[in-house]
Design a protein around this motif. Structure first.
Motif, short mmCIF file in Angstrom:
data_model
loop_
_atom_site.label_atom_id
_atom_site.label_comp_id
_atom_site.label_asym_id
_atom_site.label_seq_id
_atom_site.Cartn_x
_atom_site.Cartn_y
_atom_site.Cartn_z
N LYS A 14 -4.26 1.25 -4.07
CA LYS A 14 -5.70 1.49 -3.97
C LYS A 14 -6.14 1.46 -2.50
O LYS A 14 -6.87 2.34 -2.05
CB LYS A 14 -6.45 0.41 -4.79
N GLU A 15 -5.67 0.46 -1.76
CA GLU A 15 -6.03 0.35 -0.34
C GLU A 15 -5.46 1.53 0.46
O GLU A 15 -6.15 2.10 1.32
CB GLU A 15 -5.48 -0.96 0.23
N ILE A 16 -4.23 1.89 0.16
CA ILE A 16 -3.57 2.99 0.89
C ILE A 16 -4.28 4.31 0.61
O ILE A 16 -4.57 5.08 1.54
CB ILE A 16 -2.07 3.05 0.52
N MET A 17 -4.60 4.56 -0.65
CA MET A 17 -5.27 5.82 -1.00
C MET A 17 -6.68 5.88 -0.39
O MET A 17 -7.15 6.96 -0.01
CB MET A 17 -5.36 5.99 -2.52
N ALA A 18 -7.33 4.73 -0.28
CA ALA A 18 -8.69 4.70 0.27
C ALA A 18 -8.70 5.07 1.75
O ALA A 18 -9.74 5.44 2.29
CB ALA A 18 -9.30 3.31 0.06
N ASP A 19 -7.54 4.96 2.40
CA ASP A 19 -7.45 5.29 3.83
C ASP A 19 -7.25 6.79 4.07
O ASP A 19 -7.45 7.27 5.19
CB ASP A 19 -6.30 4.49 4.46
#
Lengths: 106, 106
Positions: free
Chosen positions: A80-85
């Motif tokens: 989730k954090e990676i995709m949000a970047d």
């Protein structure tokens, strides 16, 4: 060993911040995955097969792991954090491939 | 450093002899290119990004060279022989990409 390739298909006027991808995004992915990411590579598309042809992909990365399971265990909790970047460096939708490394830089 | 990627798009009933590719074709390419081929990798597609999705490419190789010019100088004179060997392992039409190696197995 396996590798997970993330490939960003090229198109006219594609937005892709290669510096951000190299300096911020991929180091963050490596940091979150820890030792499960054995190593990674980043590439910038220069051209296609025919003279003057555009590169099929504007950029790609390869993430090397021992197994599909070790990739999923290390990547999943941070997805989730990676995709949000991603919007910070591109608006392209990447293509993903998981491969078995048959010959490794021989 | 640059890499030349040769990617064989997956399709149902694709014919691809991974053993021949690893044991015969790619060693022949390396042999003909000599030191201009710094190293090469061979990968076998396992899957795509979504669970159960097929790999976009059934197989790929990456050929690492100092520059586009050194690749062309070493590959060009042997292209006819190399291309003539392709039907021995596949009937697929590969996609080619030339990339700048931005981060190399960090």
């Amino acid at each position: 060993m396996i590798k997970v390739s993330v490939m960003y298909p090229n198109k006219p006027d594609a937005r892709f911040d290669h510096d951000y991808y190299r300096d911020k995004h991929m180091p963050m992915v490596k940091s979150r995955m820890g030792d499960a990411c054995l190593s990674y590579s980043v590439d910038k598309g220069l051209g296609g097969g025919a003279p003057g042809a555009p590169a099929p992909y504007v950029a790609t990365c390869d993430i090397y792991c021992e197994s599909v399971e070790s990739f999923q265990a290390a990547f999943g909790p941070h997805m989730k954090e990676i995709m949000a970047d991603v919007p910070n460096y591109t608006d392209l939708q990447p293509v993903m491939q998981i491969s078995e490394v048959v010959v490794d830089r021989q």
